[in-house]
Write an enzyme that holds these catalytic residues in place. Structure first.
Site, PDB file in Angstrom:
ATOM      1  N   TYR A 263      26.981 -16.782  16.320  1.00 33.72           N
ATOM      2  CA  TYR A 263      27.700 -15.736  15.562  1.00 33.72           C
ATOM      3  C   TYR A 263      27.084 -15.553  14.186  1.00 33.72           C
ATOM      4  O   TYR A 263      26.700 -14.435  13.802  1.00 33.72           O
ATOM      5  CB  TYR A 263      29.190 -16.095  15.432  1.00 33.72           C
ATOM      6  CG  TYR A 263      29.887 -15.350  14.316  1.00 33.72           C
ATOM      7  CD1 TYR A 263      30.135 -13.980  14.424  1.00 33.72           C
ATOM      8  CD2 TYR A 263      30.270 -16.002  13.128  1.00 33.72           C
ATOM      9  CE1 TYR A 263      30.754 -13.279  13.380  1.00 33.72           C
ATOM     10  CE2 TYR A 263      30.884 -15.313  12.096  1.00 33.72           C
ATOM     11  CZ  TYR A 263      31.126 -13.949  12.224  1.00 33.72           C
ATOM     12  OH  TYR A 263      31.726 -13.256  11.200  1.00 33.72           O
TER      13      TYR A 263
ATOM     14  N   SER B 181      33.358 -11.372  16.527  1.00 32.46           N
ATOM     15  CA  SER B 181      33.656 -12.159  15.326  1.00 32.46           C
ATOM     16  C   SER B 181      34.045 -13.614  15.571  1.00 32.46           C
ATOM     17  O   SER B 181      34.234 -14.362  14.611  1.00 32.46           O
ATOM     18  CB  SER B 181      34.785 -11.475  14.545  1.00 32.46           C
ATOM     19  OG  SER B 181      36.004 -11.584  15.268  1.00 32.46           O
TER      20      SER B 181
ATOM     21  N   THR C 117      29.661 -12.286   6.150  1.00 34.74           N
ATOM     22  CA  THR C 117      30.477 -13.502   6.108  1.00 34.74           C
ATOM     23  C   THR C 117      29.767 -14.622   5.354  1.00 34.74           C
ATOM     24  O   THR C 117      28.525 -14.668   5.336  1.00 34.74           O
ATOM     25  CB  THR C 117      30.754 -13.959   7.556  1.00 34.74           C
ATOM     26  OG1 THR C 117      31.288 -15.278   7.542  1.00 34.74           O
ATOM     27  CG2 THR C 117      29.493 -13.966   8.424  1.00 34.74           C
ATOM     28  N   ASP C 118      30.558 -15.538   4.803  1.00 33.31           N
ATOM     29  CA  ASP C 118      29.967 -16.709   4.141  1.00 33.31           C
ATOM     30  C   ASP C 118      29.242 -17.619   5.140  1.00 33.31           C
ATOM     31  O   ASP C 118      28.429 -18.459   4.749  1.00 33.31           O
ATOM     32  CB  ASP C 118      31.038 -17.505   3.372  1.00 33.31           C
ATOM     33  CG  ASP C 118      32.183 -18.014   4.236  1.00 33.31           C
ATOM     34  OD1 ASP C 118      32.206 -17.724   5.457  1.00 33.31           O
ATOM     35  OD2 ASP C 118      33.069 -18.698   3.694  1.00 33.31           O
ATOM     36  N   GLU C 119      29.539 -17.452   6.434  1.00 29.69           N
ATOM     37  CA  GLU C 119      28.918 -18.344   7.429  1.00 29.69           C
ATOM     38  C   GLU C 119      27.404 -18.173   7.501  1.00 29.69           C
ATOM     39  O   GLU C 119      26.715 -19.037   8.041  1.00 29.69           O
ATOM     40  CB  GLU C 119      29.537 -18.112   8.817  1.00 29.69           C
ATOM     41  CG  GLU C 119      31.000 -18.451   8.845  1.00 29.69           C
ATOM     42  CD  GLU C 119      31.563 -18.696  10.235  1.00 29.69           C
ATOM     43  OE1 GLU C 119      30.792 -18.859  11.186  1.00 29.69           O
ATOM     44  OE2 GLU C 119      32.795 -18.709  10.352  1.00 29.69           O
TER      45      GLU C 119
ATOM     46  N   LYS D 183      25.047 -12.396  12.416  1.00 28.82           N
ATOM     47  CA  LYS D 183      25.462 -11.731  11.173  1.00 28.82           C
ATOM     48  C   LYS D 183      24.334 -11.801  10.138  1.00 28.82           C
ATOM     49  O   LYS D 183      24.055 -10.821   9.441  1.00 28.82           O
ATOM     50  CB  LYS D 183      26.734 -12.378  10.613  1.00 28.82           C
ATOM     51  CG  LYS D 183      27.991 -12.145  11.422  1.00 28.82           C
ATOM     52  CD  LYS D 183      28.446 -10.699  11.493  1.00 28.82           C
ATOM     53  CE  LYS D 183      28.955 -10.158  10.185  1.00 28.82           C
ATOM     54  NZ  LYS D 183      29.527  -8.775  10.375  1.00 28.82           N
TER      55      LYS D 183
END
Ligand code: NAD
Ligand code: DAU
Length: 341
Positions: free
Chosen positions: A155, A88, A128-130, A159
């Site tokens: 990362y 993460s 995730t918003d990323e 995701k």
């Protein structure tokens, strides 16, 4: 009557750990299975209060180990999967991307295959918003569920890849899924490599706090328990195949966050040290949570009360984080920050 079985992957980590406790305490009608490999980020001591409860179970396993995972699903026939397990930390993905593909992409695919074979009622994939990339410093723009995926770090790319696999299993096999995409979490048991717990632990120890670049990057902070209630709602009420963004409109620059912590702890801003910027550092994240609010979700923390309680939690639980930062973490910290100054 047999209880329904919920498999929570990554339940020894920060958010998964909070979610396991939330579910074990809230629902006696479910058996909660916490599956975790116990990597550097996994820690079971946080579960000392629930580990004796009848509805809590722990399984040590690697989500990317196909043989073990298939065997486990065939034996336990889980009804629901809530999938948190992941590598993460963005900085670690910049120095060592491979494990992120292995765990986040390959591991998710193994779980999807296992869930498909036993026919789970729902698979909730915690993302995730990323995955949406970054926003400009324009307070009127937000990530919605329609924002194109444009991940910038290894990362977030891993995701986003896992999100696409989850979506594909819905489209191709009709596997009943939801995907949640949350903004930055904070709260109890946040691993002290991440900005907020790193700052608290270093300020308490009167050590310099490394702020990347000029500290102007913006994150949208959500208390971890508000994230847990969002996932609970999506698990029970989410429309199959849908994505839900999770966020509570708590945008702060990194410098504001660090200064708030220093002020609350009564220390000097001289502790702030501006260091070399993170590679590919996303400028701003900000979530539009309208779709989830329409489903009935409302956050209960604002940043001011949430951060004050969190700082107090770290003061009351020094043993927990001091043990973590005294081990392998020392080597990580030296390596991560030695070339940065
Ligand atoms: P974390 O790093 O604190 O915990 C991850 C957990 O996964 C650890 O317990 C670790 O041991 C376990 N794990 C790692 N590899 C594994 C493997 N191969 N098999 C089984 N278990 C394994 O992470 P977190 O911050 O709690 O994040 C949890 C999830 O939420 C992640 O999927 C992350 O992408 C997502 N997320 C995090 C945030 C955030 O702000 N932290 C925000 C949005 C989404
Ligand atoms: O947005 C959700 C994401 O939030 C999750 O998907 C990730 O798993 C989680 O780690 C988090 O990612 P960030 O990169 O935003 O979190 P981090 O705490 O690492 O950094 C927050 C901000 O603080 C970011 O702009 C980088 C900055 N930072 C971070 C560290 C560790 C610093 O300035 N100094 C630091 O030492």
């Amino acid at each position: 009557m047999n209880k329904k079985k919920i498999l929570v992957t990554g339940g020894a980590g920060f958010i998964g750990g909070n979610f396991v406790q939330y579910m074990v305490n809230k629902y006696e009608k479910y058996d909660i299975y916490n599956l975790d490999l116990l990597t550097y980020a996994g820690d079971l001591t946080k579960h000392s209060e629930i580990e004796k409860k009848e509805n809590y179970h722990f399984i040590k396993a690697d989500i990317a180990d196909r043989t073990s995972i298939m065997e486990l699903f065939r034996k336990e026939k889980f009804d629901f999967v809530v999938h948190f397990a992941a590598e993460s930390h963005v900085d670690r993905s910049i120095t060592n991307p491979e494990i992120f593909v292995q765990t986040n992409v390959m591991g998710t695919q193994v779980l999807l295959d296992a869930a498909k074979e036993v026919g789970v009622t729902k698979f909730v994939h915690v993302s995730t918003d990323e995955v949406y990339g970054e926003l400009e410093f324009d307070p009127t723009t937000f990530f919605t569920e329609e924002t194109p995926l444009q991940p910038n770090s290894p990362y977030s790319a891993s995701k986003a890849s896992s999100d696409l696999l989850v979506r594909a299993y819905y489209e191709t096999y009709k596997l009943p899924i939801n995907i949640t995409r949350c903004s930055n979490n904070y709260g109890p048991y946040h691993f002290p490599e991440k900005l907020i717990p790193l700052t608290i632990s270093r300020v308490v120890n009167e050590e310099k706090v490394p702020v990347y670049g000029d500290g102007a990057n913006i994150r949208d902070w959500l208390h971890v328990l508000d994230h847990c209630s969002a996932i609970d709602l999506v698990l029970h009420e989410g429309e199959l195949g849908e994505v839900y963004n999770v966020g509570g409109h708590n945008e702060r620059t990194n410098l504001e966050v660090v200064k708030t912590i220093i002020k609350t702890l009564g220390k000097s801003e001289d502790l702030i040290e501006f260091v070399k910027d993170r590679l590919g550092h996303d400028k701003r994240y900000a979530i539009d949570p309208t779709k989830l609010e329409k489903l009935g979700w409302k956050p209960t923390y604002n940043f001011e009360t949430g951060i004050a309680q969190t700082i107090q939690w770290y003061l009351d639980n020094k043993e927990w984080w001091k043990r973590i930062i005294s081990g392998e973490y020392q080597k990580y910290f030296k390596k991560q920050y030695s070339n940065n100054r």
